[in-house]
Scaffold this active site. Structure first.
Site: not given
Ligand code: KIV
Length: 280
Positions: A45, A182
């Protein structure tokens, strides 16, 4: 006490909820570690919240290593989990093991996370065989955003719900020590949690999971746009920062900053002598 795969397993058994937040830099990770977070996830992310990409697909192994190094320096007790980016594990098992190993060797992560169910079980098995702990990630898997047709809730009909359970059991069997769920209906996540011996960490998956994870920019109001339904804003740090930036700009413009207390002193004689030396 350091969080390990064993402490997380015990937390599930004791009903002690697991706390996880994303972290991408030293100073934020330090605050989270001091607050006693169990796990710090260097999520892909970061492509969106740190680098401004539209999705996570462009994130590289180098990006995750760079940010994981910073986070690992801050983590005194939290487990540091490095997220394996798109195409760092899907192509073949050898790539997957080699890339997973880099996060431990070069960035001091304690574990890795990767997205997918039965289709990535050979990778999960090979990485765990190489003694690298793996967190699986099911439900809405953002690296598959194009195949899924967008960021949507998963597992809503009977077949999809059954498939999700099957995937969860498969990744557990393959050796994953935890699984992120998720954007999954809460009752489905609770059902799956009860069927697994490994902890489930929910994000948009309700309170029945063994733990929770959020992207920290979302829970602090630091990321623009409309947050997803599952996000709770625990503090409005974005507003505080905006106010701080505006006050700084105003005070620099009107001369209020820096004040006397922010300045270093020189003896007047020394300055006068320097001016004489300069011919003034
Ligand atoms: O990349 C990320 O931050 C994630 C979380 C949302 C679980 O995979």
């Amino acid at each position: 006490m350091k969080t390990t795969v064993l402490t997380l397993k015990a937390q599930k058994q004791n009903g002690d909820k697991i706390t996880m937040l994303t972290a991408y830099d030293y100073s934020t990770a330090l605050l989270m570690d001091e607050a006693d977070i169990d796990c710090l996830l260097v999520g892909d992310s970061l492509g969106m919240v740190m680098l401004g990409y539209e999705n996570t697909l462009a994130v590289t192994v180098e990006d995750i290593i760079y940010h994981t190094r910073a986070v690992a320096r801050a983590a005194k007790h939290a487990m540091v989990i490095a997220d394996m980016p798109f195409l760092s594990y899907q192509v073949n098992v050898e790539d997957a093991v080699r890339n997973a190993g880099r996060f431990l060797k070069e960035a001091n992560a304690h574990a890795v996370k990767l997205e997918g169910g039965r289709e990535v079980c050979p990778q999960i098995r090979a990485i765990t065989d190489a003694t690298i702990p793996v967190v699986a990630h099911l439900g809405l898997t953002p690296q598959s955003v194009n195949a899924l047709g967008g960021f949507k809730v998963q597992g809503r009909d009977a077949t999809a719900a059954y498939r999700l359970l099957h995937d969860a059991l498969a990744v557990e069997e393959a050796g994953a020590f935890a699984v992120v769920l998720e954007c999954v209906p809460a009752d489905l996540a609770t059902w799956i949690t009860g069927k697994l011996s490994i902890p489930t960490i929910g994000i948009g998956a309700g309170a029945g999971c063994d733990g929770q994870v959020l992207v920290y920019q979302d829970m602090l109001g630091l990321y623009g746009g409309t947050p997803a339904k599952f996000v709770k804003q625990f503090a409005n740090a974005g507003e505080l920062m905006r106010q701080g930036f505006s006050s700084y700009i105003e005070e620099v413009k009107n001369g209020a900053f820096p004040a006397q207390e922010h300045c270093y002193k020189i003896e007047p004689e020394a300055l006068a002598e320097a001016k004489r030396m300069a011919g003034e």
